[in-house]
Design a protein around this motif. Structure first.
Motif, PDB file in Angstrom:
ATOM      1  N   ASP A  62      50.409  45.808  37.238  1.00 46.36           N
ATOM      2  CA  ASP A  62      49.002  46.950  36.921  1.00 46.36           C
ATOM      3  C   ASP A  62      47.875  46.848  36.655  1.00 46.36           C
ATOM      4  O   ASP A  62      47.370  45.939  35.710  1.00 46.36           O
ATOM      5  CB  ASP A  62      50.137  47.131  35.303  1.00 46.36           C
ATOM      6  CG  ASP A  62      49.657  49.652  35.047  1.00 46.36           C
ATOM      7  OD1 ASP A  62      48.617  49.765  36.035  1.00 46.36           O
ATOM      8  OD2 ASP A  62      50.139  49.660  34.237  1.00 46.36           O
ATOM      9  N   ILE A  63      46.926  47.391  37.258  1.00 46.20           N
ATOM     10  CA  ILE A  63      45.509  47.116  37.685  1.00 46.20           C
ATOM     11  C   ILE A  63      44.844  49.165  37.241  1.00 46.20           C
ATOM     12  O   ILE A  63      45.178  49.868  37.479  1.00 46.20           O
ATOM     13  CB  ILE A  63      44.864  46.787  38.900  1.00 46.20           C
ATOM     14  CG1 ILE A  63      45.533  48.044  40.084  1.00 46.20           C
ATOM     15  CG2 ILE A  63      45.674  45.240  38.849  1.00 46.20           C
ATOM     16  CD1 ILE A  63      44.680  47.836  41.148  1.00 46.20           C
ATOM     17  N   GLY A  64      44.067  48.364  36.102  1.00 42.25           N
ATOM     18  CA  GLY A  64      43.181  49.073  35.008  1.00 42.25           C
ATOM     19  C   GLY A  64      44.497  49.664  34.277  1.00 42.25           C
ATOM     20  O   GLY A  64      44.959  50.683  34.656  1.00 42.25           O
ATOM     21  N   GLY A 112      40.138  41.709  33.397  1.00 42.38           N
ATOM     22  CA  GLY A 112      39.687  41.277  34.150  1.00 42.38           C
ATOM     23  C   GLY A 112      39.015  42.609  34.727  1.00 42.38           C
ATOM     24  O   GLY A 112      40.338  43.016  35.069  1.00 42.38           O
ATOM     25  N   SER A 113      37.938  42.994  35.385  1.00 42.60           N
ATOM     26  CA  SER A 113      37.190  43.612  35.816  1.00 42.60           C
ATOM     27  C   SER A 113      37.522  44.416  37.211  1.00 42.60           C
ATOM     28  O   SER A 113      37.270  42.894  37.695  1.00 42.60           O
ATOM     29  CB  SER A 113      36.135  43.499  35.223  1.00 42.60           C
ATOM     30  OG  SER A 113      34.861  45.049  35.782  1.00 42.60           O
ATOM     31  N   LEU A 114      37.578  44.930  37.458  1.00 45.76           N
ATOM     32  CA  LEU A 114      37.736  45.391  39.081  1.00 45.76           C
ATOM     33  C   LEU A 114      36.352  45.447  39.720  1.00 45.76           C
ATOM     34  O   LEU A 114      36.790  46.122  40.847  1.00 45.76           O
ATOM     35  CB  LEU A 114      38.631  46.533  39.248  1.00 45.76           C
ATOM     36  CG  LEU A 114      40.225  46.421  39.255  1.00 45.76           C
ATOM     37  CD1 LEU A 114      40.667  47.878  38.303  1.00 45.76           C
ATOM     38  CD2 LEU A 114      40.963  45.653  39.603  1.00 45.76           C
ATOM     39  N   GLU A 115      35.370  45.526  39.426  1.00 45.77           N
ATOM     40  CA  GLU A 115      34.067  45.556  38.922  1.00 45.77           C
ATOM     41  C   GLU A 115      33.570  44.240  40.466  1.00 45.77           C
ATOM     42  O   GLU A 115      32.941  45.212  41.343  1.00 45.77           O
ATOM     43  CB  GLU A 115      33.456  45.932  39.130  1.00 45.77           C
ATOM     44  CG  GLU A 115      32.908  46.456  37.200  1.00 45.77           C
ATOM     45  CD  GLU A 115      32.025  47.117  36.319  1.00 45.77           C
ATOM     46  OE1 GLU A 115      31.240  45.673  36.590  1.00 45.77           O
ATOM     47  OE2 GLU A 115      31.983  47.934  35.900  1.00 45.77           O
ATOM     48  N   SER A 116      34.904  43.622  40.732  1.00 42.89           N
ATOM     49  CA  SER A 116      34.342  42.556  41.663  1.00 42.89           C
ATOM     50  C   SER A 116      35.327  42.164  42.187  1.00 42.89           C
ATOM     51  O   SER A 116      36.484  42.132  41.147  1.00 42.89           O
ATOM     52  CB  SER A 116      33.525  41.732  41.652  1.00 42.89           C
ATOM     53  OG  SER A 116      33.908  40.953  40.295  1.00 42.89           O
ATOM     54  N   ALA A 117      35.775  40.956  43.256  1.00 47.85           N
ATOM     55  CA  ALA A 117      37.361  40.860  43.434  1.00 47.85           C
ATOM     56  C   ALA A 117      37.253  39.461  42.389  1.00 47.85           C
ATOM     57  O   ALA A 117      38.727  38.675  42.448  1.00 47.85           O
ATOM     58  CB  ALA A 117      36.342  39.653  44.422  1.00 47.85           C
ATOM     59  N   ASN A 118      35.923  38.937  40.874  1.00 46.08           N
ATOM     60  CA  ASN A 118      36.754  38.286  40.810  1.00 46.08           C
ATOM     61  C   ASN A 118      38.093  38.337  39.605  1.00 46.08           C
ATOM     62  O   ASN A 118      38.742  37.235  39.103  1.00 46.08           O
ATOM     63  CB  ASN A 118      35.548  37.437  39.330  1.00 46.08           C
ATOM     64  CG  ASN A 118      34.253  37.013  40.311  1.00 46.08           C
ATOM     65  OD1 ASN A 118      34.783  36.572  41.540  1.00 46.08           O
ATOM     66  ND2 ASN A 118      32.933  37.134  40.078  1.00 46.08           N
ATOM     67  N   TRP A 119      38.525  39.605  39.645  1.00 42.81           N
ATOM     68  CA  TRP A 119      39.330  39.870  38.938  1.00 42.81           C
ATOM     69  C   TRP A 119      40.889  38.794  39.515  1.00 42.81           C
ATOM     70  O   TRP A 119      41.417  38.523  38.630  1.00 42.81           O
ATOM     71  CB  TRP A 119      39.763  41.111  38.825  1.00 42.81           C
ATOM     72  CG  TRP A 119      40.556  42.444  40.180  1.00 42.81           C
ATOM     73  CD1 TRP A 119      39.278  42.125  41.500  1.00 42.81           C
ATOM     74  CD2 TRP A 119      41.782  42.056  40.824  1.00 42.81           C
ATOM     75  NE1 TRP A 119      40.081  42.749  42.500  1.00 42.81           N
ATOM     76  CE2 TRP A 119      41.615  42.602  41.814  1.00 42.81           C
ATOM     77  CE3 TRP A 119      42.995  42.080  39.727  1.00 42.81           C
ATOM     78  CZ2 TRP A 119      42.315  42.956  42.710  1.00 42.81           C
ATOM     79  CZ3 TRP A 119      43.952  41.973  40.734  1.00 42.81           C
ATOM     80  CH2 TRP A 119      43.806  42.763  42.274  1.00 42.81           C
TER      81      TRP A 119
END
Length: 253
Positions: A62-64, A112-119
Protein backbone atom coordinates in the motif's frame (compact mmCIF):
# COMPACT_ATOMS: atom_id res chain seq x y z
CA UNK A 1 17.57 25.82 -12.04
CA UNK A 2 18.66 26.33 -8.43
CA UNK A 3 15.90 25.93 -5.86
CA UNK A 4 14.96 29.06 -3.94
CA UNK A 5 16.00 28.43 -0.28
CA UNK A 6 13.02 30.39 1.02
CA UNK A 7 10.63 28.20 -0.98
CA UNK A 8 12.27 25.06 0.36
CA UNK A 9 12.13 26.38 3.94
CA UNK A 10 8.43 27.17 3.50
CA UNK A 11 7.80 23.65 2.20
CA UNK A 12 9.69 22.10 5.13
CA UNK A 13 7.71 24.18 7.62
CA UNK A 14 4.43 23.16 5.98
CA UNK A 15 5.43 19.51 6.26
CA UNK A 16 6.33 19.79 9.94
CA UNK A 17 3.01 21.48 10.68
CA UNK A 18 0.97 18.88 8.78
CA UNK A 19 2.15 15.33 8.03
CA UNK A 20 5.07 15.75 10.45
CA UNK A 21 2.73 16.61 13.33
CA UNK A 22 1.07 13.91 15.42
CA UNK A 23 -1.68 16.37 16.39
CA UNK A 24 -2.45 17.16 12.75
CA UNK A 25 -2.39 13.50 11.71
CA UNK A 26 -4.82 12.48 14.45
CA UNK A 27 -7.15 15.35 13.52
CA UNK A 28 -6.93 14.43 9.82
CA UNK A 29 -7.69 10.77 10.53
CA UNK A 30 -10.98 11.62 12.23
CA UNK A 31 -12.28 13.76 9.36
CA UNK A 32 -14.36 12.84 6.35
CA UNK A 33 -17.04 10.64 7.88
CA UNK A 34 -19.59 12.38 5.70
CA UNK A 35 -17.82 10.91 2.66
CA UNK A 36 -18.37 7.36 3.95
CA UNK A 37 -20.69 6.06 1.18
CA UNK A 38 -18.21 7.05 -1.52
CA UNK A 39 -15.15 5.79 0.32
CA UNK A 40 -16.81 2.50 1.17
CA UNK A 41 -17.67 1.94 -2.50
CA UNK A 42 -14.08 2.72 -3.48
CA UNK A 43 -12.67 0.23 -0.97
CA UNK A 44 -15.13 -2.46 -2.06
CA UNK A 45 -14.02 -2.07 -5.67
CA UNK A 46 -10.32 -2.22 -4.76
CA UNK A 47 -10.96 -5.45 -2.87
CA UNK A 48 -13.01 -6.87 -5.71
CA UNK A 49 -10.39 -6.21 -8.40
CA UNK A 50 -7.53 -8.07 -6.72
CA UNK A 51 -7.41 -11.13 -8.99
CA UNK A 52 -6.04 -13.78 -6.63
CA UNK A 53 -8.22 -16.36 -4.81
CA UNK A 54 -9.44 -15.08 -1.46
CA UNK A 55 -7.49 -17.76 0.42
CA UNK A 56 -4.19 -17.14 -1.42
CA UNK A 57 -1.22 -16.01 0.74
CA UNK A 58 -0.61 -12.89 -1.30
CA UNK A 59 1.79 -10.05 -0.53
CA UNK A 60 0.35 -6.53 -0.78
CA UNK A 61 2.01 -3.10 -0.92
CA UNK A 62 0.00 0.00 0.00
CA UNK A 63 1.76 3.17 -1.20
CA UNK A 64 0.97 6.52 0.37
CA UNK A 65 -0.75 4.29 2.90
CA UNK A 66 -1.26 6.77 5.72
CA UNK A 67 -2.27 4.71 8.75
CA UNK A 68 -2.97 1.68 6.54
CA UNK A 69 -6.77 1.78 6.30
CA UNK A 70 -6.91 0.26 2.81
CA UNK A 71 -4.30 -2.42 3.55
CA UNK A 72 -6.16 -3.32 6.74
CA UNK A 73 -9.37 -3.80 4.74
CA UNK A 74 -7.54 -6.21 2.44
CA UNK A 75 -6.05 -8.19 5.33
CA UNK A 76 -9.38 -8.47 7.14
CA UNK A 77 -10.92 -10.00 4.03
CA UNK A 78 -7.89 -12.10 3.09
CA UNK A 79 -6.76 -13.93 6.20
CA UNK A 80 -3.60 -15.38 4.59
CA UNK A 81 -2.37 -12.10 3.10
CA UNK A 82 0.55 -9.96 4.28
CA UNK A 83 0.91 -6.21 3.72
CA UNK A 84 3.59 -3.55 3.66
CA UNK A 85 2.39 0.03 4.17
CA UNK A 86 4.64 2.81 2.89
CA UNK A 87 4.23 6.46 3.81
CA UNK A 88 6.50 9.48 4.19
CA UNK A 89 5.00 10.54 7.53
CA UNK A 90 6.52 8.96 10.62
CA UNK A 91 3.58 10.24 12.67
CA UNK A 92 1.12 8.54 10.31
CA UNK A 93 3.03 5.25 10.43
CA UNK A 94 3.03 5.25 14.23
CA UNK A 95 -0.71 5.90 14.20
CA UNK A 96 -1.12 2.95 11.86
CA UNK A 97 0.74 0.62 14.20
CA UNK A 98 -1.43 1.77 17.10
CA UNK A 99 -4.68 1.41 15.16
CA UNK A 100 -4.01 -2.10 13.88
CA UNK A 101 -2.66 -4.14 16.82
CA UNK A 102 -4.62 -7.24 15.74
CA UNK A 103 -2.81 -7.17 12.37
CA UNK A 104 0.67 -6.59 13.77
CA UNK A 105 2.06 -9.94 12.58
CA UNK A 106 0.78 -9.48 9.01
CA UNK A 107 1.18 -5.72 8.58
CA UNK A 108 4.50 -3.85 8.34
CA UNK A 109 4.93 -0.06 8.20
CA UNK A 110 7.92 1.47 6.40
CA UNK A 111 8.89 5.08 5.75
CA UNK A 112 9.51 6.38 2.25
CA UNK A 113 8.51 9.34 0.08
CA UNK A 114 7.02 8.90 -3.38
CA UNK A 115 8.53 12.21 -4.44
CA UNK A 116 11.45 10.32 -6.00
CA UNK A 117 12.32 6.76 -7.00
CA UNK A 118 14.29 6.39 -3.75
CA UNK A 119 11.12 5.00 -2.14
CA UNK A 120 11.88 1.70 -3.89
CA UNK A 121 14.80 1.19 -1.50
CA UNK A 122 12.39 1.13 1.45
CA UNK A 123 10.55 -2.01 0.29
CA UNK A 124 11.91 -5.51 -0.22
CA UNK A 125 10.95 -7.94 -2.94
CA UNK A 126 7.91 -7.98 -5.19
CA UNK A 127 4.17 -8.00 -4.60
CA UNK A 128 1.03 -9.66 -5.87
CA UNK A 129 -0.92 -6.43 -5.51
CA UNK A 130 0.08 -2.79 -5.17
CA UNK A 131 -2.74 -0.56 -3.96
CA UNK A 132 -3.20 3.08 -3.04
CA UNK A 133 -5.99 5.31 -1.76
CA UNK A 134 -6.34 9.06 -2.19
CA UNK A 135 -2.59 9.66 -2.18
CA UNK A 136 -1.21 9.83 -5.70
CA UNK A 137 -3.08 13.02 -6.63
CA UNK A 138 -0.48 14.85 -4.52
CA UNK A 139 2.31 13.94 -6.95
CA UNK A 140 1.86 16.26 -9.89
CA UNK A 141 5.11 18.08 -10.62
CA UNK A 142 7.02 16.96 -13.73
CA UNK A 143 4.42 14.23 -14.36
CA UNK A 144 5.60 12.42 -11.22
CA UNK A 145 2.62 10.03 -11.23
CA UNK A 146 3.69 8.86 -14.67
CA UNK A 147 7.00 7.64 -13.26
CA UNK A 148 5.43 6.24 -10.09
CA UNK A 149 3.37 3.92 -12.32
CA UNK A 150 6.57 2.65 -13.97
CA UNK A 151 8.21 2.14 -10.59
CA UNK A 152 5.17 0.25 -9.33
CA UNK A 153 5.19 -1.99 -12.41
CA UNK A 154 8.71 -3.13 -11.52
CA UNK A 155 7.41 -4.42 -8.16
CA UNK A 156 4.31 -6.27 -9.39
CA UNK A 157 4.62 -10.00 -9.89
CA UNK A 158 3.32 -11.56 -13.14
CA UNK A 159 -0.43 -11.96 -12.81
CA UNK A 160 -0.52 -9.24 -10.15
CA UNK A 161 -2.19 -5.86 -10.18
CA UNK A 162 -2.02 -2.18 -9.35
CA UNK A 163 -5.29 -0.66 -8.12
CA UNK A 164 -5.62 3.04 -7.26
CA UNK A 165 -8.57 4.67 -5.50
CA UNK A 166 -8.25 8.40 -6.04
CA UNK A 167 -9.67 11.65 -7.34
CA UNK A 168 -9.45 13.03 -10.87
CA UNK A 169 -10.55 16.28 -12.48
CA UNK A 170 -13.41 16.83 -14.89
CA UNK A 171 -12.45 17.01 -18.56
CA UNK A 172 -13.63 20.63 -18.59
CA UNK A 173 -14.22 23.22 -15.89
CA UNK A 174 -17.97 23.19 -16.45
CA UNK A 175 -18.10 19.39 -16.25
CA UNK A 176 -16.14 19.51 -13.03
CA UNK A 177 -18.73 21.90 -11.59
CA UNK A 178 -21.55 19.57 -12.67
CA UNK A 179 -19.83 16.64 -11.00
CA UNK A 180 -19.28 18.64 -7.82
CA UNK A 181 -22.95 19.61 -7.64
CA UNK A 182 -24.09 16.01 -8.17
CA UNK A 183 -21.67 14.66 -5.57
CA UNK A 184 -22.58 17.29 -2.98
CA UNK A 185 -26.27 16.67 -3.53
CA UNK A 186 -25.78 12.96 -2.92
CA UNK A 187 -23.64 13.50 0.19
CA UNK A 188 -26.03 16.12 1.58
CA UNK A 189 -28.84 13.58 1.36
CA UNK A 190 -26.63 11.01 3.14
CA UNK A 191 -25.72 13.43 5.96
CA UNK A 192 -29.33 14.53 6.49
CA UNK A 193 -30.59 10.94 6.51
CA UNK A 194 -27.86 9.54 8.77
CA UNK A 195 -28.28 12.42 11.26
CA UNK A 196 -32.07 12.17 11.34
CA UNK A 197 -32.33 15.61 9.78
CA UNK A 198 -30.27 17.25 12.52
CA UNK A 199 -27.55 18.52 10.21
CA UNK A 200 -26.56 18.89 6.57
CA UNK A 201 -23.43 18.72 4.45
CA UNK A 202 -22.67 22.45 4.67
CA UNK A 203 -22.80 22.37 8.47
CA UNK A 204 -20.59 19.27 8.69
CA UNK A 205 -18.01 20.84 6.41
CA UNK A 206 -18.03 24.08 8.38
CA UNK A 207 -17.42 22.12 11.57
CA UNK A 208 -14.33 20.44 10.10
CA UNK A 209 -12.60 23.03 7.90
CA UNK A 210 -9.95 21.82 5.50
CA UNK A 211 -6.30 22.33 6.36
CA UNK A 212 -3.66 22.64 3.66
CA UNK A 213 -1.48 19.55 3.58
CA UNK A 214 0.07 19.47 0.12
CA UNK A 215 -0.82 20.11 -3.51
CA UNK A 216 -4.14 18.84 -4.82
CA UNK A 217 -3.84 18.95 -8.58
CA UNK A 218 -5.89 16.01 -9.72
CA UNK A 219 -4.99 14.48 -13.06
CA UNK A 220 -7.15 13.66 -16.06
CA UNK A 221 -8.45 10.10 -16.05
CA UNK A 222 -7.63 9.40 -19.72
CA UNK A 223 -4.05 10.54 -19.17
CA UNK A 224 -3.65 8.40 -16.05
CA UNK A 225 -4.89 5.31 -17.89
CA UNK A 226 -2.54 6.02 -20.80
CA UNK A 227 0.40 6.23 -18.40
CA UNK A 228 -0.50 2.85 -16.90
CA UNK A 229 -0.51 1.27 -20.37
CA UNK A 230 2.81 2.97 -21.13
CA UNK A 231 4.26 1.43 -17.95
CA UNK A 232 3.37 -2.05 -19.22
CA UNK A 233 0.06 -2.86 -17.50
CA UNK A 234 -2.70 -4.63 -19.45
CA UNK A 235 -6.49 -4.65 -19.09
CA UNK A 236 -6.15 -1.07 -17.90
CA UNK A 237 -9.45 0.59 -17.12
CA UNK A 238 -11.45 2.73 -14.73
CA UNK A 239 -13.22 0.05 -12.70
CA UNK A 240 -15.53 2.40 -10.77
CA UNK A 241 -16.39 6.08 -11.04
CA UNK A 242 -18.64 8.47 -9.15
CA UNK A 243 -18.28 12.03 -10.41
CA UNK A 244 -14.55 12.72 -10.02
CA UNK A 245 -13.91 9.89 -7.55
CA UNK A 246 -12.47 6.81 -9.21
CA UNK A 247 -10.89 3.39 -8.89
CA UNK A 248 -8.61 2.50 -11.78
CA UNK A 249 -5.68 0.23 -12.46
CA UNK A 250 -4.23 -2.59 -14.49
CA UNK A 251 -2.64 -6.02 -14.38
CA UNK A 252 0.84 -7.30 -15.10
CA UNK A 253 0.94 -9.96 -17.83
Amino acid sequence: MTENPSVRASSDNAWRETWGSREFVERWATKGGWQAPIREAQVAMVLGMIPHPIEAPIRVLDIGAGYGALAAAVLKERLSAMAVCLDASEAMLKLGEERNPDLKIRMKFVQGSLESANWLKAVDGTFDAVISSRALHHFTENQRRRFIFKEVFSLVRPGGCFINADNVRGATKSLGERYRAARDGYLDHFVRESSGGKTNLAEVRAASPSTYHGPHNNGYLDEELAWLKEAGFEDVDCFWKFATTVVYGGFRP
